[in-house]
Scaffold this motif. Structure first.
Motif, PDB file in Angstrom:
ATOM      1  N   GLU A  81      10.936  13.918   9.558  1.00  0.00           N
ATOM      2  CA  GLU A  81      12.350  13.862   9.226  1.00  0.00           C
ATOM      3  C   GLU A  81      13.139  13.137  10.314  1.00  0.00           C
ATOM      4  O   GLU A  81      12.884  13.290  11.498  1.00  0.00           O
ATOM      5  CB  GLU A  81      12.901  15.284   9.078  1.00  0.00           C
ATOM      6  CG  GLU A  81      12.434  15.978   7.814  1.00  0.00           C
ATOM      7  CD  GLU A  81      13.153  17.298   7.623  1.00  0.00           C
ATOM      8  OE1 GLU A  81      14.363  17.349   7.959  1.00  0.00           O
ATOM      9  OE2 GLU A  81      12.539  18.245   7.144  1.00  0.00           O
ATOM     10  N   THR A  82      14.097  12.348   9.873  1.00  0.00           N
ATOM     11  CA  THR A  82      15.022  11.699  10.796  1.00  0.00           C
ATOM     12  C   THR A  82      16.433  11.958  10.297  1.00  0.00           C
ATOM     13  O   THR A  82      16.664  12.245   9.131  1.00  0.00           O
ATOM     14  CB  THR A  82      14.760  10.185  10.868  1.00  0.00           C
ATOM     15  OG1 THR A  82      14.908   9.621   9.553  1.00  0.00           O
ATOM     16  CG2 THR A  82      13.362   9.907  11.393  1.00  0.00           C
ATOM     17  N   MET A  83      17.392  11.833  11.183  1.00  0.00           N
ATOM     18  CA  MET A  83      18.774  12.101  10.801  1.00  0.00           C
ATOM     19  C   MET A  83      19.687  11.312  11.717  1.00  0.00           C
ATOM     20  O   MET A  83      19.450  11.227  12.931  1.00  0.00           O
ATOM     21  CB  MET A  83      19.056  13.595  10.912  1.00  0.00           C
ATOM     22  CG  MET A  83      20.434  14.013  10.418  1.00  0.00           C
ATOM     23  SD  MET A  83      20.590  15.822  10.440  1.00  0.00           S
ATOM     24  CE  MET A  83      19.376  16.272   9.173  1.00  0.00           C
ATOM     25  N   LEU A  84      20.734  10.739  11.145  1.00  0.00           N
ATOM     26  CA  LEU A  84      21.701   9.996  11.933  1.00  0.00           C
ATOM     27  C   LEU A  84      22.466  10.940  12.858  1.00  0.00           C
ATOM     28  O   LEU A  84      22.724  12.101  12.508  1.00  0.00           O
ATOM     29  CB  LEU A  84      22.670   9.273  11.008  1.00  0.00           C
ATOM     30  CG  LEU A  84      22.077   8.157  10.131  1.00  0.00           C
ATOM     31  CD1 LEU A  84      23.136   7.632   9.168  1.00  0.00           C
ATOM     32  CD2 LEU A  84      21.528   7.031  10.998  1.00  0.00           C
ATOM     33  N   PRO A  85      22.863  10.467  14.045  1.00  0.00           N
ATOM     34  CA  PRO A  85      23.573  11.337  14.993  1.00  0.00           C
ATOM     35  C   PRO A  85      24.832  11.967  14.416  1.00  0.00           C
ATOM     36  O   PRO A  85      25.125  13.135  14.691  1.00  0.00           O
ATOM     37  CB  PRO A  85      23.890  10.393  16.156  1.00  0.00           C
ATOM     38  CG  PRO A  85      22.822   9.346  16.087  1.00  0.00           C
ATOM     39  CD  PRO A  85      22.549   9.152  14.622  1.00  0.00           C
ATOM     40  N   PRO A 107      19.489  20.254  12.159  1.00  0.00           N
ATOM     41  CA  PRO A 107      18.743  19.007  12.361  1.00  0.00           C
ATOM     42  C   PRO A 107      17.328  19.325  12.811  1.00  0.00           C
ATOM     43  O   PRO A 107      17.117  20.274  13.587  1.00  0.00           O
ATOM     44  CB  PRO A 107      19.546  18.299  13.462  1.00  0.00           C
ATOM     45  CG  PRO A 107      20.916  18.887  13.382  1.00  0.00           C
ATOM     46  CD  PRO A 107      20.728  20.308  12.959  1.00  0.00           C
ATOM     47  N   PRO A 108      16.334  18.577  12.350  1.00  0.00           N
ATOM     48  CA  PRO A 108      14.932  18.916  12.657  1.00  0.00           C
ATOM     49  C   PRO A 108      14.662  19.099  14.146  1.00  0.00           C
ATOM     50  O   PRO A 108      13.940  20.028  14.524  1.00  0.00           O
ATOM     51  CB  PRO A 108      14.162  17.723  12.083  1.00  0.00           C
ATOM     52  CG  PRO A 108      15.033  17.206  10.987  1.00  0.00           C
ATOM     53  CD  PRO A 108      16.448  17.426  11.440  1.00  0.00           C
ATOM     54  N   HIS A 109      15.262  18.258  14.986  1.00  0.00           N
ATOM     55  CA  HIS A 109      14.958  18.339  16.411  1.00  0.00           C
ATOM     56  C   HIS A 109      15.704  19.473  17.115  1.00  0.00           C
ATOM     57  O   HIS A 109      15.488  19.712  18.307  1.00  0.00           O
ATOM     58  CB  HIS A 109      15.291  17.017  17.102  1.00  0.00           C
ATOM     59  CG  HIS A 109      16.742  16.663  17.073  1.00  0.00           C
ATOM     60  ND1 HIS A 109      17.413  16.305  15.919  1.00  0.00           N
ATOM     61  CD2 HIS A 109      17.676  16.611  18.061  1.00  0.00           C
ATOM     62  CE1 HIS A 109      18.669  16.048  16.195  1.00  0.00           C
ATOM     63  NE2 HIS A 109      18.856  16.235  17.490  1.00  0.00           N
ATOM     64  N   LEU A 110      16.585  20.181  16.370  1.00  0.00           N
ATOM     65  CA  LEU A 110      17.365  21.267  16.971  1.00  0.00           C
ATOM     66  C   LEU A 110      17.106  22.612  16.312  1.00  0.00           C
ATOM     67  O   LEU A 110      17.807  23.580  16.603  1.00  0.00           O
ATOM     68  CB  LEU A 110      18.862  20.949  16.878  1.00  0.00           C
ATOM     69  CG  LEU A 110      19.376  19.764  17.696  1.00  0.00           C
ATOM     70  CD1 LEU A 110      20.849  19.529  17.407  1.00  0.00           C
ATOM     71  CD2 LEU A 110      19.161  19.997  19.181  1.00  0.00           C
TER      72      LEU A 110
END
Length: 424
Positions: free
Chosen positions: A210-214, A360-363
């Motif tokens: 998964e990716t997500m815009l800031p 968000p995936p990274h958080l």
């Protein structure tokens, strides 16, 4: 391609039984903590409230450190064992404490708060790790694990009641808590070979790509921060079960056979075991009719239900509870515990589910830590507000909680469009 297994992993029974024993000890403590401080330590309501709130806050803030220990330093299995050992020592310290040995009482609570915090988050991670290759069973697995939590929580007040009858003191309950932790460690050690200590994302779980815009990430974090504020206010009311409602049971509720003040905390986990399948069944029926409310609407409903519970406690206080004489029927407290259970089912598991979906995936780990931090904030606030229980008419005290819960419901309503944007 090998199909995903359709059976729950063997390690689930290990974690289930570990949690039954661990929660037995913890909820025996919660059943008698306020009463012990009142009767055996002789502290004022204000002092009891501060100690109660700080202890709960510690239990739910330390998962932030526990997650770091499990991920970066010791691994989940060793961190769970460390937490269990600290909790065992904490119960022993409480069992040895007295008015003449207050330092042992404080040390015991500190050890249990740290141990609970680092055990709680890592044992949940271990449950999730078991389902890396069978994601379709993960929700059912967590539901089964949660049953272990509530079985231990339901047995604990009954055990505390029996110990109180037999010994006429709350101190033996702490020794039983220590015994429960020894049993938890035996179960966990014997079943450690069935557990999986991996990062699910590294094992190829679906979120790894998964990716997500800031900008989108910031929006989601802001939405969750708003949810955390709502949750903190909910837990402020919820944790009156171990403080103001326990004092109501001890001072204002009629004495009946087999019902001591600590016994009343049996009803909430018992209601969980009974009402959860019924509530899930109602939502399943609504889903088949395409009318199931969204997760944010369920959370909003939970806040309103919690406010209703505190309003009923205010009424009970107005009708006689204010006098601090044992004249009120036990049905007041039992009925309110049933209502609080409905609110808990609507908010606690659904809130955690919402966090995992929106974060968000990274958080995700840090955002789940934020959920626990909100729980900690509510726990501390419950004790802080609890210091006013003896300083004002009790019906005013509960009306204060109704006002706070009403504000949280209003906040949830204002945020509803933003929250529902991420549930489509």
């Amino acid at each position: 391609m090998t199909p995903a297994p359709d059976r729950h992993p063997a390690g689930l029974s290990t974690l289930f039984l570990t949690e039954v024993w661990e929660r037995l000890g913890f909820y025996i403590l919660m059943a008698v903590l306020t009463l012990h401080m009142d009767k055996e330590m002789g502290w004022s309501d204000g002092t009891k409230g501060v100690v109660y709130g700080v202890f709960l806050a510690g239990c739910y803030f330390f998962p932030l450190a526990g997650g770091w220990l499990g991920d970066r330093v010791l691994g989940q299995i060793k961190t769970v064992r460390l937490g269990a050992a600290l909790m065992t020592l904490g119960y022993v310290a409480l069992g040895l404490s007295s008015r003449a040995h207050v330092a042992l009482f404080g040390a015991g609570l500190c050890l249990i708060a740290v141990g609970t915090g680092i055990l709680k988050v890592n044992i949940s991670v271990l449950v999730g790790n078991l389902y890396v290759d069978r994601l379709h069973l993960r929700d059912a697995g967590f539901n089964f694990y949660y049953m272990g939590v509530n079985i231990g929580a339901a047995i604990a007040p009954i055990a505390a009641t029996a110990l109180g009858f037999w010994f006429g003191s709350y101190r033996p309950s702490f020794w039983v808590g220590a015994l429960g932790m020894v049993m938890a460690q035996v179960v966990f050690y014997r079943g450690r070979g069935r557990l999986i200590q991996v990062n699910p994302l590294a094992a190829g779980a679906e979120d790894s790509t998964e990716t997500m815009l800031p900008a989108e990430s910031r929006q989601r974090v802001l939405v969750l921060l708003g949810l955390f504020l709502v949750a903190a206010l909910f837990w402020t009311g919820f944790y009156q079960n171990g403080f103001a409602m326990t004092l109501f049971a001890e001072r204002s509720t009629r004495v009946v056979p087999l019902l001591r003040p600590e016994t009343y905390q049996f009803f909430q986990p018992a209601f969980i075991l009974v009402l959860t399948p019924l509530i899930l069944g109602v939502f399943t029926l609504l889903r088949t009719r395409s009318s199931e409310p969204s997760t944010p609407r369920k959370i909003l409903l939970g806040m309103l239900v919690m406010g209703l519970a505190m309003l009923i406690m205010s009424l009970a206080s107005r009708l006689g509870g204010n006098l601090d004489r044992p004249i009120m029927s036990p049905s007041w407290l039992i009925g309110v515990y049933g209502i609080i259970t409905v609110a808990e089912v609507l908010i606690s598991p659904l809130g955690q589910s919402f966090v995992t979906k929106v974060a968000p995936p990274h958080l995700r780990g840090r955002m789940m830590g934020g959920w626990f931090a909100a729980t900690a904030t509510g726990g501390y606030a419950s004790g802080l507000i609890g210091s006013f229980y003896g300083r004002m008419p009790h019906h005013h005290y509960y009306l204060l909680l109704v006002g706070l819960l009403g504000c949280s419901a209003l906040l949830a309503l204002i945020q509803l469009p933003r929250l529902e944007r991420y549930t489509a």
